[in-house]
Design an enzyme around this catalytic site. Structure first.
Site, mmCIF file in Angstrom:
data_model
loop_
_atom_site.group_PDB
_atom_site.id
_atom_site.type_symbol
_atom_site.label_atom_id
_atom_site.label_comp_id
_atom_site.label_asym_id
_atom_site.label_seq_id
_atom_site.Cartn_x
_atom_site.Cartn_y
_atom_site.Cartn_z
ATOM 1 N N ARG A 1 -10.208 -4.670 -4.641
ATOM 2 C CA ARG A 1 -10.271 -3.930 -3.383
ATOM 3 C C ARG A 1 -11.628 -3.273 -3.130
ATOM 4 O O ARG A 1 -11.810 -2.615 -2.102
ATOM 5 C CB ARG A 1 -9.168 -2.878 -3.351
ATOM 6 C CG ARG A 1 -9.232 -1.880 -4.480
ATOM 7 C CD ARG A 1 -7.923 -1.120 -4.678
ATOM 8 N NE ARG A 1 -7.533 -0.312 -3.549
ATOM 9 C CZ ARG A 1 -6.403 0.410 -3.512
ATOM 10 N NH1 ARG A 1 -5.572 0.397 -4.548
ATOM 11 N NH2 ARG A 1 -6.108 1.123 -2.452
ATOM 12 N N ALA B 1 15.753 9.990 -13.076
ATOM 13 C CA ALA B 1 16.300 11.220 -12.510
ATOM 14 C C ALA B 1 15.301 11.759 -11.497
ATOM 15 O O ALA B 1 14.107 11.434 -11.549
ATOM 16 C CB ALA B 1 16.566 12.256 -13.602
ATOM 17 N N LYS C 1 15.956 4.337 -16.973
ATOM 18 C CA LYS C 1 16.774 5.491 -16.598
ATOM 19 C C LYS C 1 15.906 6.381 -15.711
ATOM 20 O O LYS C 1 14.732 6.600 -15.997
ATOM 21 C CB LYS C 1 17.244 6.257 -17.833
ATOM 22 C CG LYS C 1 18.215 5.488 -18.726
ATOM 23 C CD LYS C 1 18.561 6.291 -19.972
ATOM 24 C CE LYS C 1 19.528 5.538 -20.872
ATOM 25 N NZ LYS C 1 20.892 5.530 -20.298
ATOM 26 N N GLY D 1 8.192 4.631 -6.325
ATOM 27 C CA GLY D 1 7.774 6.003 -6.063
ATOM 28 C C GLY D 1 7.610 6.278 -4.574
ATOM 29 O O GLY D 1 7.915 7.376 -4.090
ATOM 30 N N ASP D 2 7.133 5.282 -3.847
ATOM 31 C CA ASP D 2 6.986 5.424 -2.393
ATOM 32 C C ASP D 2 8.359 5.492 -1.731
ATOM 33 O O ASP D 2 8.551 6.240 -0.767
ATOM 34 C CB ASP D 2 6.186 4.245 -1.834
ATOM 35 C CG ASP D 2 4.848 4.077 -2.519
ATOM 36 O OD1 ASP D 2 4.229 5.093 -2.858
ATOM 37 O OD2 ASP D 2 4.432 2.923 -2.742
ATOM 38 N N TYR E 1 -4.492 -6.706 -4.415
ATOM 39 C CA TYR E 1 -4.210 -6.469 -5.821
ATOM 40 C C TYR E 1 -3.241 -7.533 -6.316
ATOM 41 O O TYR E 1 -2.444 -8.074 -5.558
ATOM 42 C CB TYR E 1 -3.700 -5.046 -6.086
ATOM 43 C CG TYR E 1 -2.245 -4.770 -5.834
ATOM 44 C CD1 TYR E 1 -1.306 -4.850 -6.858
ATOM 45 C CD2 TYR E 1 -1.801 -4.375 -4.573
ATOM 46 C CE1 TYR E 1 0.022 -4.553 -6.641
ATOM 47 C CE2 TYR E 1 -0.474 -4.070 -4.344
ATOM 48 C CZ TYR E 1 0.438 -4.162 -5.387
ATOM 49 O OH TYR E 1 1.760 -3.873 -5.164
ATOM 50 N N TYR F 1 -6.790 -4.921 -9.673
ATOM 51 C CA TYR F 1 -7.284 -4.611 -8.329
ATOM 52 C C TYR F 1 -8.440 -5.518 -7.926
ATOM 53 O O TYR F 1 -9.283 -5.883 -8.748
ATOM 54 C CB TYR F 1 -7.766 -3.158 -8.253
ATOM 55 C CG TYR F 1 -6.672 -2.128 -8.309
ATOM 56 C CD1 TYR F 1 -5.737 -2.027 -7.280
ATOM 57 C CD2 TYR F 1 -6.582 -1.237 -9.371
ATOM 58 C CE1 TYR F 1 -4.730 -1.081 -7.319
ATOM 59 C CE2 TYR F 1 -5.577 -0.280 -9.418
ATOM 60 C CZ TYR F 1 -4.664 -0.209 -8.395
ATOM 61 O OH TYR F 1 -3.670 0.732 -8.441
ATOM 62 N N GLY G 1 0.852 -1.181 0.000
ATOM 63 C CA GLY G 1 0.000 0.000 0.000
ATOM 64 C C GLY G 1 0.889 1.233 0.000
ATOM 65 O O GLY G 1 1.886 1.292 0.734
ATOM 66 N N ALA G 2 0.569 2.219 -0.811
ATOM 67 C CA ALA G 2 1.462 3.359 -1.027
ATOM 68 C C ALA G 2 1.919 4.018 0.271
ATOM 69 O O ALA G 2 3.110 4.232 0.499
ATOM 70 C CB ALA G 2 0.774 4.387 -1.924
#
Length: 343
Positions: free
Chosen positions: A114, A258, A256, A285-286, A97, A112, A42-43
């Site tokens: 949920r 940045a 790649k 990302g988290d 998920y 998903y 979970g994020a």
């Protein structure tokens, strides 16, 4: 170059739905597998776990079902060093998920399951926002919660209102999930604009800003990305910091990446680094958000925040599952090329 004033002491409260992730092993397609690996994620939970492992106290605020799956999720948070005292238990089901990892020319895919979960069906009164936010340094939440439906929107608004009442700054990760928003009669632009309007920190890129403004921004080059950040600062007077990544996918095993941090009087963008031999890209990302917040709360500047976020996100590509439990030493010794065995 200045950045936003840092809040004082206490934990980062991470609010959102916890999920179980079910994945087929290796490169086996979901439709052909007979076994599934189970991971808690979970994020917001991913951010809480990463922060705790880095030494920044965190507290998870969520609703779990009153069954063994809820117990599994709670134990995972406690094992990661996260304060699990604000996790609420109620009748219902655990959100799931299914993740089919990318392999060769086949892209990764998320399915998903949920709808109707204990979290998605919860009322704001179930959460106890005011108590959970006592002494907090920051509230971290994302756009996934309101994407779940009208009840999710109510929960997100209640969290923002409680933070405002408690004087706790908000870090908001846009985390746009088109599949969730499109499943109901939603207004993602209106809802996200309302919620992000209360945030001090935004995790999002030029595409997120374009969604909110109903226009397009190019992500090509530092000047174009700065243009999007300046538009966000103009739209949201409370916003003090915007953090983003730019990903260039070469193939399933080679990306790649940045990172960039923008504040009102400037910003910093890292060089692009190569990430190869990717094990798992979910949760990267988290991990980026956790690295940025860890340095932000430690008083670092924009360059240090960008580099820490990029380092943790890169390391996460080599970790199966949703969560990374890295140490401060892992950050300080990070090298884009990995390297030989440490002895």
């Amino acid at each position: 170059m200045s950045s936003a004033a840092r809040p004082g002491s206490g934990p980062v409260v991470c609010f959102g739905e916890m999920l179980l992730r079910l994945s087929p092993p290796a490169a086996i397609p979901l439709a052909q597998t007979r076994t599934l690996d189970v991971n808690v994620g979970g994020a917001e939970a991913n951010v809480a776990a990463a922060l705790a492992s880095l030494g920044t106290p965190s507290r998870m605020l969520s609703v779990l079902p009153d069954n063994d799956l809820g117990v599994t999720a709670r134990r995972a948070m406690a094992a990661a060093g996260v304060d699990a005292g604000a996790l609420v238990t109620r009748a219902g089901r655990m959100g799931l998920y299914f993740y089919e990892p990318a392999a060769g020319p086949r892209p990764g895919r998320v399915t998903y399951d949920r709808a109707g979960s204990a979290f998605a069906e919860a009322d704001a009164a179930d959460l106890g926002f005011a108590d959970a936010l006592k002494g907090a340094r920051l509230l971290h939440m994302s756009g996934i919660t309101p994407a779940l439906g009208p009840r999710g929107c109510d929960l997100a608004r209640a969290a923002v209102a409680a933070a405002r009442e408690s004087g706790v700054p908000i870090a908001f990760d846009g985390n746009y999930r088109g599949n969730l928003w499109s499943a109901w009669d939603s207004d993602p632009r209106g809802v996200l604009t309302e919620l992000i309007g209360e945030a001090t920190i935004l995790f999002g890129n030029h595409r997120d800003v374009g969604l909110l403004l109903g226009s397009e921004f190019s992500g090509d080059g530092e000047d174009r990305r700065r243009e999007a950040a300046e538009a966000a600062f103009e739209l949201f007077p409370r916003l003090q910091l915007m953090a983003s990544t730019a990903r260039n996918v070469i193939d399933a095993q080679h990306h790649k990446l940045a990172a960039r941090i923008d504040v009102r009087d400037g910003g910093w963008q890292t060089d692009e680094i190569d990430i190869t031999g990717i094990v798992d890209r979910i949760g990267t990302g988290d991990a980026f958000a956790a690295g940025v917040l860890h340095r932000y709360l430690g008083g670092a500047g924009v360059r240090e925040m960008a580099e820490a976020g990029l380092a943790l996100a890169t390391l996460m590509h080599g970790v199966p599952g949703d969560m990374i439990l890295a140490s401060e030493r892992d950050l300080t010794e990070f090298h884009p090329g990995g390297g030989d065995v440490r002895r």
